[in-house]
Scaffold this motif. Structure first.
Motif, PDB file in Angstrom:
ATOM      1  N   UNK A 161     -31.858 -60.523   2.577  1.00 48.27           N
ATOM      2  CA  UNK A 161     -30.416 -60.557   2.809  1.00 48.27           C
ATOM      3  C   UNK A 161     -29.881 -61.930   2.437  1.00 48.27           C
ATOM      4  N   UNK A 201     -30.313 -56.028  -3.775  1.00 51.19           N
ATOM      5  CA  UNK A 201     -29.895 -54.781  -3.124  1.00 51.19           C
ATOM      6  C   UNK A 201     -30.918 -53.685  -3.363  1.00 51.19           C
ATOM      7  N   UNK A 205     -33.905 -54.193  -1.254  1.00 48.04           N
ATOM      8  CA  UNK A 205     -33.684 -53.814   0.148  1.00 48.04           C
ATOM      9  C   UNK A 205     -33.754 -52.300   0.322  1.00 48.04           C
ATOM     10  N   UNK A 206     -33.184 -51.566  -0.637  1.00 42.38           N
ATOM     11  CA  UNK A 206     -33.159 -50.109  -0.448  1.00 42.38           C
ATOM     12  C   UNK A 206     -34.528 -49.478  -0.700  1.00 42.38           C
ATOM     13  N   UNK A 253     -34.879 -52.087   7.988  1.00 40.09           N
ATOM     14  CA  UNK A 253     -34.299 -52.969   9.007  1.00 40.09           C
ATOM     15  C   UNK A 253     -34.072 -52.219  10.311  1.00 40.09           C
ATOM     16  N   UNK A 280     -30.366 -45.413   3.147  1.00 34.95           N
ATOM     17  CA  UNK A 280     -31.104 -46.205   2.151  1.00 34.95           C
ATOM     18  C   UNK A 280     -31.408 -45.407   0.885  1.00 34.95           C
ATOM     19  N   UNK A 327     -28.535 -45.139  -1.741  1.00 31.42           N
ATOM     20  CA  UNK A 327     -28.337 -46.269  -2.637  1.00 31.42           C
ATOM     21  C   UNK A 327     -29.460 -46.398  -3.656  1.00 31.42           C
ATOM     22  N   UNK A 380     -14.043 -53.012   9.281  1.00 24.47           N
ATOM     23  CA  UNK A 380     -15.339 -52.411   8.993  1.00 24.47           C
ATOM     24  C   UNK A 380     -16.308 -53.390   8.348  1.00 24.47           C
ATOM     25  N   UNK A 439     -18.621 -54.987   9.688  1.00 23.82           N
ATOM     26  CA  UNK A 439     -19.953 -54.676  10.178  1.00 23.82           C
ATOM     27  C   UNK A 439     -20.600 -53.567   9.348  1.00 23.82           C
ATOM     28  N   UNK A 440     -19.824 -52.495   9.121  1.00 22.43           N
ATOM     29  CA  UNK A 440     -20.335 -51.372   8.328  1.00 22.43           C
ATOM     30  C   UNK A 440     -20.730 -51.840   6.931  1.00 22.43           C
ATOM     31  N   UNK A 450     -24.012 -53.535   7.179  1.00 26.63           N
ATOM     32  CA  UNK A 450     -25.105 -52.563   7.338  1.00 26.63           C
ATOM     33  C   UNK A 450     -25.448 -51.935   5.992  1.00 26.63           C
ATOM     34  N   UNK A 451     -24.411 -51.491   5.299  1.00 30.54           N
ATOM     35  CA  UNK A 451     -24.651 -50.818   4.020  1.00 30.54           C
ATOM     36  C   UNK A 451     -25.316 -51.752   3.015  1.00 30.54           C
ATOM     37  N   UNK A 452     -24.856 -53.002   3.021  1.00 30.86           N
ATOM     38  CA  UNK A 452     -25.474 -53.978   2.110  1.00 30.86           C
ATOM     39  C   UNK A 452     -26.941 -54.177   2.480  1.00 30.86           C
ATOM     40  N   UNK A 453     -27.223 -54.272   3.791  1.00 31.35           N
ATOM     41  CA  UNK A 453     -28.599 -54.479   4.241  1.00 31.35           C
ATOM     42  C   UNK A 453     -29.477 -53.294   3.851  1.00 31.35           C
ATOM     43  N   UNK A 454     -28.879 -52.112   3.812  1.00 29.11           N
ATOM     44  CA  UNK A 454     -29.665 -50.914   3.507  1.00 29.11           C
ATOM     45  C   UNK A 454     -29.742 -50.647   2.009  1.00 29.11           C
ATOM     46  N   UNK A 455     -29.188 -51.555   1.211  1.00 32.31           N
ATOM     47  CA  UNK A 455     -29.402 -51.438  -0.221  1.00 32.31           C
ATOM     48  C   UNK A 455     -28.167 -51.191  -1.064  1.00 32.31           C
ATOM     49  N   UNK A 456     -26.964 -51.188  -0.442  1.00 29.06           N
ATOM     50  CA  UNK A 456     -25.755 -50.972  -1.240  1.00 29.06           C
ATOM     51  C   UNK A 456     -25.525 -52.168  -2.143  1.00 29.06           C
ATOM     52  N   UNK A 482     -23.759 -60.467   3.095  1.00 28.86           N
ATOM     53  CA  UNK A 482     -24.341 -59.455   3.985  1.00 28.86           C
ATOM     54  C   UNK A 482     -24.676 -59.997   5.372  1.00 28.86           C
ATOM     55  N   UNK A 483     -25.251 -61.211   5.421  1.00 33.09           N
ATOM     56  CA  UNK A 483     -25.646 -61.770   6.718  1.00 33.09           C
ATOM     57  C   UNK A 483     -24.422 -62.028   7.584  1.00 33.09           C
ATOM     58  N   UNK A 510     -22.987 -58.789   8.816  1.00 26.62           N
ATOM     59  CA  UNK A 510     -23.781 -58.172   9.885  1.00 26.62           C
ATOM     60  C   UNK A 510     -23.536 -58.853  11.225  1.00 26.62           C
ATOM     61  N   UNK A 511     -23.243 -60.182  11.172  1.00 27.17           N
ATOM     62  CA  UNK A 511     -23.023 -60.923  12.406  1.00 27.17           C
ATOM     63  C   UNK A 511     -21.668 -60.611  13.009  1.00 27.17           C
TER      64      UNK A 511
END
Ligand SMILES: Nc1ncnc2c1ncn2[C@@H]1O[C@H](COP(=O)(O)OP(=O)(O)OP(=O)(O)O)[C@@H](O)[C@H]1O
Ligand SMILES: [Mg+2]
Lengths: 236, 423
Positions: free
Chosen positions: A59, A83, A86-87, A92, A112, A115, B327, B329-330, B333-339, B416-417, B420-421
């Motif tokens: 991240x 990205x 991560x996916x 996480x 995940x 994406x 949004x 936060x959303x 999250x999406x960035x952390x999950x690979x967006x 992203x960080x 998320x915070x």
């Protein structure tokens, strides 16, 4: 168990610039995580645990030093490649679950995959399988707000597993849960580890840290102590 | 499970918008009213200009029309029984016919004040005495029979041609052909009826109601029977009017020379008439003016449309900026999950476009409904061209894209960080 390194930190620094001041969130961290290992990270508040986990999770990027994930130097990857990493390679689990409110349980688990360019029936079946493993089969169509904290965290764990990641990262994953639910979640972690998954979790509690095979203790952005231990589960 | 990423993004976008139904609804209102007002105003404008143009085309775009105009009453003459002479003269007619270059046919028309009667049905239509060329020059179509002929002129025949309304009124159940109509104190045989000018609306006028139809008789016959003098009775006074010709229709051979013929005619009339007892109507000029009016109308409409869509777009952008902040936060999250950044851009753009397209669609529906209501209650003609809703809809969707880019970019640019915070 292979000794292949999943994550390699070499003199990693993460510096935040606050006006003229420089804050060393990480100050020369060097260590390796090998495939199948089970790490816990401990340390006082502000010692750099989350910063370390964010770097592990791609991240964030080191200010200096190198971080290699599965042999690739993260500093050479651009934003899109990070990205994609991560996916495909990371899972996480957050303290506050972080589910997406407008999606149902199944969709949340599958985010995940959405994406990734290619996913198929096998992935869908896997999402269903994970949901049932987490005891959520009858909650597939529910929205996160209709679930308890423990159930939400189970959705998050399923989501972290759906892409079969190289590395699963959990930042105070049980921080918001009561002790019974927390124990269930941690037992799940143990189970995943015994299946050969590589796990890293941050915790404040010593008895929680004891579950892991390795404990990393942080202080002021440096590694204070790092040791391998016999696991609670194995000792019993 | 939806496989197509775009379709899934659209579905997710709609779900996100549904989380705040009222807010989303209110946001679409700007685009809704913008789109519907554009469509309905275009339809009304189009209808009005169509009617105007039809009316002008009826006069013949290749014609120049002269009309006699009664000059204002002269207060010096106190006599209440006198003869007023005014208007286009036979001499004018001859000058035009014989000396003007570029002129094809020239058709004289006299209006007569005579009652028309068949049995117990009487009416006062526009009774016009004219020559056979009238039909050709004005492009009127025959319904049945024939128009006035050269023989009628030569023989001073007592024949007449009825306009649609007159024929329908006088002979509602049978053909008018061969019937005899009493005009003034003489009988005329019907030799033809004309086709309606514009598509006939509704049922024929009920007996007793005013019929504003037309009826034509040969020019020479009229001169013979009714002369040039006409008696007008009004409020106790009696005036005699002497008018040679009430109307002259000049057909110009080449459409390009219409302006020259019009200018020459005006100049000639100015020279020979001391008082302005005539008017020159040039349908081509009217048409040009109508088109200019329509153009200005379009520009005004376009500006209104532009402004309302701009306002609508700003409204959408405002809401989307708030949404993005809400949004954060959303997004994290999406960035952390690979967006990827572009996935986030797409997601928020899709939501904005859903809002504007939703507003646009409702606007098109409303915009198509308003002209119907106007047509029904205000009795105005409206024309919805296909291009209007298509254009309005495209613009509203475009507005969504245009005003969605910045909020979407803001969302994608977040770290992203940090995101998320965000609480
Ligand atoms: N965005 C930032 N800007 C400036 N300083 C930061 C930023 N993020 C973290 N820090 C600093 O880096 C240090 C480490 O932060 P980090 O969040 O890693 O701590 P932590 O060990 O996770 O603490 P906790 O147990 O409270 O979660 C802290 O001193 C913090 O103030
Ligand atoms: Mg932390």
């Amino acid at each position: 168990m292979t000794s292949e390194a999943v994550a390699e930190f070499d003199k990693v620094e993460r510096v935040y610039r606050m006006g003229s001041q420089q804050v060393y969130a990480l100050n020369g961290v060097t260590f390796d995580i090998k495939r199948g290992q089970y790490w816990s990270i401990m340390g006082a508040s502000g010692s750099g645990k989350s910063t370390l986990l964010n770097l592990l999770g791609c991240l964030d990027r080191p200010t200096s030093g190198t971080y290699k994930l599965a042999g690739r130097d993260v500093n050479t990857l651009d934003d899109d490649e990070l990205s994609a990493t991560r996916s495909k390679k990371l899972g996480f689990i957050f303290q506050s679950y972080n589910l997406i409110p407008q999606l149902n349980v199944l969709d949340n688990i599958m985010v995940p995959l959405f994406y990734q360019d290619d996913w198929g029936d096998a992935d869908l079946a896997r999402a269903h399988m994970l949901a049932s493993r987490m005891g959520l089969s009858d909650r597939i169509d529910h929205r996160p707000t209709e679930l308890s904290g423990g159930q939400q965290q189970r959705v998050a764990i399923a989501r972290a597993l759906v892409n079969d990641p190289e590395l699963i990262l959990a930042d105070e994953a049980t921080g918001n849960l009561d002790s019974q639910t927390a124990k269930e979640i941690l037992d799940l972690f143990d189970e995943l580890s015994s299946e050969g998954k590589t796990l890293v979790f941050v915790t404040h509690e010593a008895h929680v840290a004891e579950r892991a095979s390795h404990v990393l203790r942080m202080k002021d952005g440096r590694i204070e102590d790092m040791r391998q231990q016999s696991r609670v589960g194995e000792r019993a | 499970m939806i496989r197509s990423p775009l379709l899934r993004t659209i579905r997710t976008g709609i779900h996100s918008l549904m989380l705040h139904k009222l807010r989303s609804m209110l946001t679409t209102l700007g685009v809704l009213f913008g789109t519907s007002s554009v469509i309905s105003m275009l339809a009304i404008g189009e209808g009005a200009s169509y009617e105007a143009q039809e009316q002008i085309k009826l006069l013949g775009s290749q014609n120049v029309i002269l009309r006699s105009v009664k000059p204002p009453d002269n207060p010096n003459s106190s006599s209440n029984s006198r003869v007023i002479t005014y208007g286009i003269t036979d001499a004018d007619f001859q000058r035009i016919e014989q000396t003007f270059p570029g002129v094809g046919h020239v058709v004289p028309v006299r209006m007569l004040q005579q009652e028309i009667r068949v049995a117990d049905r009487a009416l006062n239509p526009r009774l016009m005495a004219t020559t056979p060329l009238y039909q050709e020059v004005t492009g009127r179509l025959l319904w049945e029979g024939r128009f006035i002929s050269k023989e009628d002129e030569r023989n001073l025949s007592n024949v007449c041609v009825l306009g649609t309304e007159v024929a329908r009124y006088l002979f509602p159940f049978e053909s008018a052909l061969g019937q005899r109509v009493k005009i003034g104190s003489d009988y005329f045989t019907v030799v033809g009826t004309l086709a309606p000018r514009i598509s006939q609306s509704g049922t024929p006028a009920a007996p007793g109601t005013e019929v504003t139809g037309e009826i034509f008789i040969p020019f020479q016959t009229a001169r013979q029977w009714f002369g040039k003098l006409q008696v007008k009775r009004r409020a106790g006074s009696r005036t005699m009017e002497q008018v040679d010709l009430h109307e002259v229709v000049i057909e110009v051979t080449d459409p390009k020379s219409v302006p020259y013929v019009a200018a020459a005619t005006r100049e000639m009339l100015q020279r020979f008439h001391k008082t302005p007892d005539y008017e020159v109507v040039v349908p081509l000029e009217l048409l040009a003016r109508a088109e200019e009016t329509k153009r200005i109308f379009s520009i005004v409409l376009g500006s209104i449309a532009g402004i309302s869509l701009l306002v609508g777009g700003i409204g959408i952008m405002n809401v989307m900026l708030a949404t993005v902040t809400e949004r954060t936060r959303e997004i994290g999250i999406r960035r952390a999950l690979g967006a990827k950044r572009r996935d986030i851009v797409t997601q928020f753009l899709v939501e904005t476009v859903c809002l504007s397209v939703g507003g646009g669609l409702m606007g098109v529906a409303l915009g198509l409904a308003i002209p119907l209501v106007v047509e029904h209650f205000a009795d105005m003609r409206t024309i919805v061209t296909l291009s209007a809703p298509v254009l309005a809809f495209t613009i509203s969707a475009g507005t969504g894209v245009l005003f969605g880019i910045y909020p979407a970019w803001r969302a994608a640019a977040m770290d992203p960080v940090e995101a998320l915070r965000h609480e």
